[in-house]
Motif scaffolding. Sequence first.
Motif, PDB file in Angstrom:
ATOM      1  N   MET A  66     -35.206  10.918   1.090  1.00 50.17           N
ATOM      2  CA  MET A  66     -33.768  10.892   0.920  1.00 50.17           C
ATOM      3  C   MET A  66     -33.154  10.032   2.036  1.00 50.17           C
ATOM      4  N   THR A  67     -32.097   9.344   1.719  1.00 53.64           N
ATOM      5  CA  THR A  67     -31.413   8.503   2.690  1.00 53.64           C
ATOM      6  C   THR A  67     -30.342   9.302   3.424  1.00 53.64           C
ATOM      7  N   VAL A  68     -30.328   9.165   4.740  1.00 48.04           N
ATOM      8  CA  VAL A  68     -29.279   9.766   5.559  1.00 48.04           C
ATOM      9  C   VAL A  68     -28.173   8.737   5.710  1.00 48.04           C
ATOM     10  N   ARG A  69     -26.938   9.150   5.490  1.00 51.27           N
ATOM     11  CA  ARG A  69     -25.776   8.279   5.690  1.00 51.27           C
ATOM     12  C   ARG A  69     -24.958   8.867   6.834  1.00 51.27           C
ATOM     13  N   LEU A  70     -24.984   8.161   7.949  1.00 48.61           N
ATOM     14  CA  LEU A  70     -24.300   8.608   9.151  1.00 48.61           C
ATOM     15  C   LEU A  70     -23.062   7.747   9.368  1.00 48.61           C
ATOM     16  N   THR A  71     -21.903   8.379   9.411  1.00 48.29           N
ATOM     17  CA  THR A  71     -20.659   7.672   9.692  1.00 48.29           C
ATOM     18  C   THR A  71     -20.140   8.138  11.045  1.00 48.29           C
ATOM     19  N   LEU A  72     -19.996   7.187  11.957  1.00 55.20           N
ATOM     20  CA  LEU A  72     -19.415   7.476  13.264  1.00 55.20           C
ATOM     21  C   LEU A  72     -17.985   6.967  13.274  1.00 55.20           C
ATOM     22  N   VAL A  73     -17.065   7.829  13.650  1.00 54.67           N
ATOM     23  CA  VAL A  73     -15.654   7.478  13.774  1.00 54.67           C
ATOM     24  C   VAL A  73     -15.330   7.469  15.261  1.00 54.67           C
ATOM     25  N   CYS A  74     -14.806   6.361  15.737  1.00 57.99           N
ATOM     26  CA  CYS A  74     -14.426   6.283  17.151  1.00 57.99           C
ATOM     27  C   CYS A  74     -13.138   7.072  17.358  1.00 57.99           C
ATOM     28  N   ALA A  75     -13.129   7.906  18.353  1.00 58.70           N
ATOM     29  CA  ALA A  75     -11.962   8.750  18.658  1.00 58.70           C
ATOM     30  C   ALA A  75     -10.729   7.902  18.932  1.00 58.70           C
ATOM     31  N   ALA A  76      -9.579   8.487  18.697  1.00 53.83           N
ATOM     32  CA  ALA A  76      -8.305   7.837  19.013  1.00 53.83           C
ATOM     33  C   ALA A  76      -8.171   7.718  20.529  1.00 53.83           C
ATOM     34  N   ALA A  77      -7.300   6.834  20.944  1.00 55.17           N
ATOM     35  CA  ALA A  77      -7.035   6.655  22.373  1.00 55.17           C
ATOM     36  C   ALA A  77      -5.559   6.913  22.630  1.00 55.17           C
ATOM     37  N   PRO A  78      -5.227   7.417  23.806  1.00 56.16           N
ATOM     38  CA  PRO A  78      -3.808   7.613  24.136  1.00 56.16           C
ATOM     39  C   PRO A  78      -3.065   6.279  24.082  1.00 56.16           C
ATOM     40  N   VAL A  79      -1.886   6.282  23.518  1.00 61.82           N
ATOM     41  CA  VAL A  79      -1.097   5.056  23.370  1.00 61.82           C
ATOM     42  C   VAL A  79      -0.332   4.789  24.654  1.00 61.82           C
ATOM     43  N   GLY A  80      -0.431   3.567  25.133  1.00 63.08           N
ATOM     44  CA  GLY A  80       0.397   3.137  26.250  1.00 63.08           C
ATOM     45  C   GLY A  80       0.003   3.653  27.612  1.00 63.08           C
ATOM     46  N   ARG A  81      -1.111   4.343  27.742  1.00 62.92           N
ATOM     47  CA  ARG A  81      -1.546   4.831  29.051  1.00 62.92           C
ATOM     48  C   ARG A  81      -2.582   3.886  29.628  1.00 62.92           C
ATOM     49  N   GLU A  82      -2.670   3.865  30.949  1.00 62.83           N
ATOM     50  CA  GLU A  82      -3.720   3.067  31.562  1.00 62.83           C
ATOM     51  C   GLU A  82      -5.078   3.700  31.262  1.00 62.83           C
ATOM     52  N   VAL A  83      -6.089   2.880  31.220  1.00 66.90           N
ATOM     53  CA  VAL A  83      -7.438   3.343  30.929  1.00 66.90           C
ATOM     54  C   VAL A  83      -7.993   4.077  32.143  1.00 66.90           C
ATOM     55  N   ARG A  84      -8.451   5.304  31.907  1.00 69.91           N
ATOM     56  CA  ARG A  84      -9.113   6.096  32.944  1.00 69.91           C
ATOM     57  C   ARG A  84     -10.426   6.605  32.371  1.00 69.91           C
ATOM     58  N   PHE A  85     -11.451   6.594  33.213  1.00 73.45           N
ATOM     59  CA  PHE A  85     -12.739   7.120  32.782  1.00 73.45           C
ATOM     60  C   PHE A  85     -12.665   8.635  32.666  1.00 73.45           C
ATOM     61  N   GLY A  86     -13.190   9.153  31.565  1.00 70.92           N
ATOM     62  CA  GLY A  86     -13.230  10.596  31.372  1.00 70.92           C
ATOM     63  C   GLY A  86     -12.370  11.023  30.200  1.00 70.92           C
ATOM     64  N   ASP A  87     -12.392  12.295  29.942  1.00 71.40           N
ATOM     65  CA  ASP A  87     -11.687  12.874  28.808  1.00 71.40           C
ATOM     66  C   ASP A  87     -10.193  13.003  29.096  1.00 71.40           C
ATOM     67  N   VAL A  88      -9.398  12.572  28.150  1.00 75.40           N
ATOM     68  CA  VAL A  88      -7.947  12.739  28.238  1.00 75.40           C
ATOM     69  C   VAL A  88      -7.468  13.288  26.903  1.00 75.40           C
ATOM     70  N   SER A  89      -6.401  14.069  26.944  1.00 77.02           N
ATOM     71  CA  SER A  89      -5.881  14.584  25.681  1.00 77.02           C
ATOM     72  C   SER A  89      -5.005  13.514  25.041  1.00 77.02           C
ATOM     73  N   LEU A  90      -4.895  13.595  23.730  1.00 82.06           N
ATOM     74  CA  LEU A  90      -4.084  12.636  22.984  1.00 82.06           C
ATOM     75  C   LEU A  90      -2.625  13.070  22.994  1.00 82.06           C
ATOM     76  N   ASP A  91      -1.739  12.106  23.094  1.00 81.80           N
ATOM     77  CA  ASP A  91      -0.310  12.402  23.023  1.00 81.80           C
ATOM     78  C   ASP A  91       0.116  12.441  21.556  1.00 81.80           C
ATOM     79  N   GLU A  92       1.346  12.860  21.315  1.00 86.25           N
ATOM     80  CA  GLU A  92       1.829  13.006  19.936  1.00 86.25           C
ATOM     81  C   GLU A  92       1.823  11.677  19.192  1.00 86.25           C
ATOM     82  N   ARG A  93       2.131  10.605  19.875  1.00 86.80           N
ATOM     83  CA  ARG A  93       2.139   9.281  19.229  1.00 86.80           C
ATOM     84  C   ARG A  93       0.730   8.918  18.745  1.00 86.80           C
ATOM     85  N   SER A  94      -0.274   9.195  19.559  1.00 87.68           N
ATOM     86  CA  SER A  94      -1.662   8.934  19.165  1.00 87.68           C
ATOM     87  C   SER A  94      -2.065   9.790  17.976  1.00 87.68           C
ATOM     88  N   LEU A  95      -1.675  11.048  18.001  1.00 89.31           N
ATOM     89  CA  LEU A  95      -2.013  11.950  16.899  1.00 89.31           C
ATOM     90  C   LEU A  95      -1.353  11.508  15.593  1.00 89.31           C
TER      91      LEU A  95
END
Length: 194
Positions: free
Chosen positions: A1-30
């Motif tokens: 059987m064939t496995v079909r793997l779809t990876l979706v890249c997570a959203a990024a916060p809009v308008g914030r500077e890039v910082r390494f690590g986990d950040v929560s999404l703002d309402e605009r991003s959501l």
Amino acid sequence: MTVRLTLVCAAAPVGREVRFGDVSLDERSLRQVRTAAGSPQPTGTPCVAPSQRCRQTALALGWGEVAVEPALRDLDLGCWRGRTPEELAAEDPAAFMAWMTDPEAAPHGGESVRDLCRRVTAWMDALADDAGRVHAVVEQAVVRAAVLGVLAAPPQSFWSVDVPPLSTVEFTGRAGRWHVRMGGIPQQEVGDGP
């Protein structure tokens, strides 16, 4: 059987500077996630990387119940977590350059790019042959690592893979062999021309 793997890249916060690590999404991003056209709706129980950003993206996509998959976590940046690339490049340019050019380097005390690539490839290879369709929301680094692993590309290519937020990449696999499947032309564009 064939496995079909779809990876979706997570959203990024809009308008914030890039910082390494986990950040929560703002309402605009959501809002951007909720209005994303063509977002795949998974069958079964989709999985997400353990970051808050990945869980928020899956929820905003309407995925409902998801399984957290630790093997799909972001690149561990050790003591660089919470810092911007600009800060690091100014503070210790040699260490930052080594990390950007040497896939074995981990001057931050975390994980090297090569280690991330090995981890992601091992997770993909461990998927059961009868897994069917698998969907996961992950960080950009995980998508890059998956692409390199499937193409057997050198880890030095890691930074050359551009992965925009909310983009998807599909992989098909059978008997330990994987292929990258590119998206088709959206139907509304067929026949459009000058």
